[in-house]
Design an enzyme around this catalytic site. Structure first.
Site, PDB file in Angstrom:
ATOM      1  N   SER A 168      -3.583  15.839  15.832  1.00 18.03           N
ATOM      2  CA  SER A 168      -4.834  15.414  16.412  1.00 18.03           C
ATOM      3  C   SER A 168      -5.893  15.017  15.387  1.00 18.03           C
ATOM      4  O   SER A 168      -6.894  14.402  15.743  1.00 18.03           O
ATOM      5  CB  SER A 168      -5.375  16.528  17.308  1.00 18.03           C
ATOM      6  N   LYS A 222     -13.336  16.673  10.337  1.00 12.88           N
ATOM      7  CA  LYS A 222     -12.870  16.543  11.725  1.00 12.88           C
ATOM      8  C   LYS A 222     -13.984  16.989  12.671  1.00 12.88           C
ATOM      9  O   LYS A 222     -14.695  17.967  12.397  1.00 12.88           O
ATOM     10  CB  LYS A 222     -11.619  17.402  11.929  1.00 12.88           C
ATOM     11  N   SER A 276      -1.447  19.468  13.571  1.00  9.18           N
ATOM     12  CA  SER A 276      -2.471  18.420  13.564  1.00  9.18           C
ATOM     13  C   SER A 276      -3.016  18.010  12.212  1.00  9.18           C
ATOM     14  O   SER A 276      -3.733  17.015  12.129  1.00  9.18           O
ATOM     15  CB  SER A 276      -3.628  18.816  14.473  1.00  9.18           C
TER      16      SER A 276
HETATM   17  N1  GLN Z   1       0.190  18.174  18.989  1.00  4.79           N
HETATM   18  C1  GLN Z   1      -0.105  19.567  19.126  1.00  4.79           C
HETATM   19  C2  GLN Z   1      -0.893  19.795  20.380  1.00  4.79           C
HETATM   20  O1  GLN Z   1      -1.194  18.844  20.998  1.00  4.79           O
HETATM   21  C3  GLN Z   1      -0.839  20.071  17.919  1.00  4.79           C
HETATM   22  C4  GLN Z   1      -2.279  19.991  18.037  1.00  4.79           C
HETATM   23  C5  GLN Z   1      -3.019  20.640  16.913  1.00  4.79           C
HETATM   24  O2  GLN Z   1      -2.434  21.085  15.918  1.00  4.79           O
HETATM   25  N2  GLN Z   1      -4.325  20.769  17.105  1.00  4.79           N
HETATM   26  O3  GLN Z   1      -1.190  20.888  20.767  1.00  4.79           O
END
Ligand code: GLN
Length: 434
Positions: A105, A30, A129
Site C-alpha cells: 500500500s 506515507k 506494504s
Molecule cells: N496488501 C496487504 C493488505 O492489503 C498489506 C497491506 C499493508 O502491509 N499495509 O492488507
C-alpha cells in the site's frame, strides 16, 4: 512534460535541523504517519481534512537528524491494498512503467523514490506494504522486526502486525534511515532495545545498520524455501534464482529448506488483519476525527452515514473482521488464525537454527497493469503470499532489486532472525552489488 505519477497527496515541506546524519536528505512520508500541521489523510475521504496536532516519533527523529520532509505520499486507503488503487486520491503510477501499478500500500513512497522526487521515503508494512512497492518500483524497502521502530503517530490498521520502514534507492541509504528511526520510544510500549532482548545475541552492529551494508556474504548460509517459489511467475523465479546463484559465487552457501505452515499465511493474515482493522476503524464515527455526515437523524443513522466515506475495500474488511470476531465465529476463525500465526513463527524459528537468512521472490508476480486486479480482491490478497508470513512471525525483512524480467523490476526478499536486520542488510547489499 514530465509524467505526474501522483506519488504525493500533499506536497508541503517540514524543514529538518541544519545538522545531523541526514542533513540535506529529502524524505517523503506515507500519509498514514502523523505530521503536525500537515494533513494526514490515510488515502481516505474520511480523513481528507484531518490535520494532526502532533508528529509521529519517526518524523521527529528524521527532522532532528537533518532530513527535510517534502510531502505526504499516496497509499491504499488505510493501507488496505497491494496496488495503491484503493486510494481516494486516485492511483499512483509506476515510474518504471506508468501503465502499471507501483505496488502497495505504500505505492506513493516507492514511486517518489523511484522517480527521484525524494531521496528516502517512509512506508508502513502490515503484510508487505513496504516490500511490495519497493519490489514493483525497483527500489529497496526494509520491514523492521516488530518492536524495533516506534508506531507512535502511525494511524493503526492492524497493530500486532505493522511496522514503519524505510524505502530508498540503495540498501545503504535505507539502512541509514533505519539507524535514525530505530530504537525504543517511551510513547510506544511495544518498542524494544535490540541489545536488551532475552535470547537475542545479535542487535545493532558497531557503526549502525548502514555499516552492515558491506556486501560480505562469505560463509553465510542462505535458506531457500521451496514453498515461496511454488506457484510464482517463472520470469520472477528465474531472476531471483540468478541473484541467489550470484550470492553463492560470492562465498555464500545455500540450503533448501521447508516452511510448511506458510501455505496458510495469507488466510491467517487476512483474518487477523481485518479483525484488528474492524476494531481500529470504529473510532471514525464522526465524533472524534475527520468526516461527519450531515445528518439530523439519531446517532446510529449519523454513524452509518458518516461511514459512507470509507471506500469499498475498507468496508469489505470491516465486514470481514467484524464477522470473524463475532461471538459465534470467534473460535472458528480468529482463534484458528492465531494458531496458524504461532505455527508460522515456529517454522521460521526452526529454519533459523540452520540458516542465517531466507531468500525468496518478494512478490510472486510482476507489477499489475492499472485496473487489472481491482475487481478481483482474492487475486490481490494472494499476491501477499510471500510477504505476510514475515509479519505473522514479527521478523525483519528487506526487498532488494534482483534484476528485471520483460523490462519490469523483480524484488528479492531476504528474511532474518528477530532483530537481526544486519544479516538481511548485509546479504541485500551483496545482491545489489551484482
Ligand atoms: N496488501 C496487504 C493488505 O492489503 C498489506 C497491506 C499493508 O502491509 N499495509 O492488507
Amino acid at each position: 512534460m514530465a509524467v505526474d505519477y501522483n506519488a504525493f497527496i500533499t506536497e508541503e515541506t517540514i524543514e529538518g535541523d541544519d545538522e545531523g546524519p541526514l542533513a540535506g536528505t529529502t524524505v517523503a512520508v506515507k500519509d498514514n504517519i502523523s505530521t503536525a500541521g500537515v494533513r494526514t489523510t490515510c488515502g481516505s475521504e474520511m480523513l481528507a481534512d484531518y490535520v494532526p496536532p502532533y508528529s509521529a516519533t519517526v518524523v521527529e527523529r528524521l527532522t532532528d537528524a537533518g532530513a527535510t520532509v517534502v510531502g505526504k505520499t499516496n497509499m491504499d486507503e488505510f493501507g488496505m491494498g497491494t496496488t495503491t488503487e484503493t486510494s481516494a486520491f486516485g492511483p499512483t503510477r509506476n515510474p518504471v512503467d506508468p501503465e502499471r501499478v507501483p505496488g502497495g500500500s505504500s505505492g506513493g513512497s516507492a514511486a517518489a523514490v523511484a522517480a527521484g522526487e525524494a531521496d528516502v521515503a517512509l512506508g508502513s508494512d502490515t503484510g508487505g506494504s513496504v516490500r511490495c512497492p519497493a519490489a514493483f518500483c525497483g527500489v529497496v524497502g526494509i520491514k523492521p522486526t516488530y518492536g524495533l521502530v516506534s508506531r507512535y503517530g502511525l494511524v493503526a490498521y492492524a497493530n500486532s502486525l505493522e511496522q514503519i520502514g524505510p524505502i530508498a534507492g540503495t540498501v545503504e541509504a535505507a539502512a541509514e534511515a533505519l539507524d535514525v528511526i530505530a530504537g525504543p520510544d517511551p510513547n510506544d510500549g511495544t518498542t524494544r532495545d535490540p541489545r536488551a532482548v532475552d535470547g537475542v545475541d545479535v542487535g545493532v552492529p558497531e557503526g549502525g545498520y548502514a555499516a552492515a551494508a558491506d556486501g560480505d556474504v562469505d560463509g553465510m548460509t542462505v535458506g531457500v524455501p521451496t514453498e515461496l517459489f511454488d506457484g510464482a511467475d517463472e520470469r520472477v523465479v528465474g531472476t531471483v534464482e540468478a541473484a541467489i546463484a550470484d550470492l553463492e559465487a560470492r562465498g555464500a552457501e545455500t540450503a533448501e529448506i521447508s516452511l510448511p505452515s506458510v501455505e496458510h499465511a495469507v488466510q491467517a493474515y487476512y483474518v487477523i488483519a481485518t479483525s484488528e482493522a474492524s476494531s481500529n476503524l470504529a473510532r471514525f464515527d464522526g465524533v472524534r476525527y475527520g468526516h461527519r455526515a450531515d445528518s439530523d437523524g439519531n446517532w446510529n443513522e449519523s454513524f452509518a452515514e458518516t461511514r459512507e466515506a470509507f471506500g469499498p475495500e475498507v468496508k469489505r474488511r470491516i465486514l470481514l473482521g467484524t464477522y470473524a470476531l463475532s461471538a459465534g465465529y470467534h473460535d472458528k476463525y480468529y482463534r484458528k488464525a492465531q494458531d496458524a500465526r504461532e505455527w508460522v513463527r515456529r517454522d521460521f524459528e526452526d529454519a533459523f537454527a540452520d540458516v542465517d537468512v531466507i531468500a525468496s521472490p518478494t512478490m510472486p508476480v510482476l507489477p499489475f497493469e492499472l485496473g487489472e486486479s481491482l475487481d478481483d480482491p482474492l487475486r490481490m490478497y494472494l499476491a501477499d503470499a510471500n510477504t505476510t508470513p514475515v509479519n505473522l512471525a514479527n521478523l525483519p525483512a528487506i526487498s532488494v532489486p534482483a534484476g528485471e524480467a520483460d523490462g519490469l523490476p523483480v524484488g528479492l526478499q531476504l528474511v532474518g532472525p528477530k532483530f537481526d536486520e544486519a544479516a538481511v542488510i548485509r546479504t541485500a547489499s551483496a545482491v545489489e552489488g551484482r
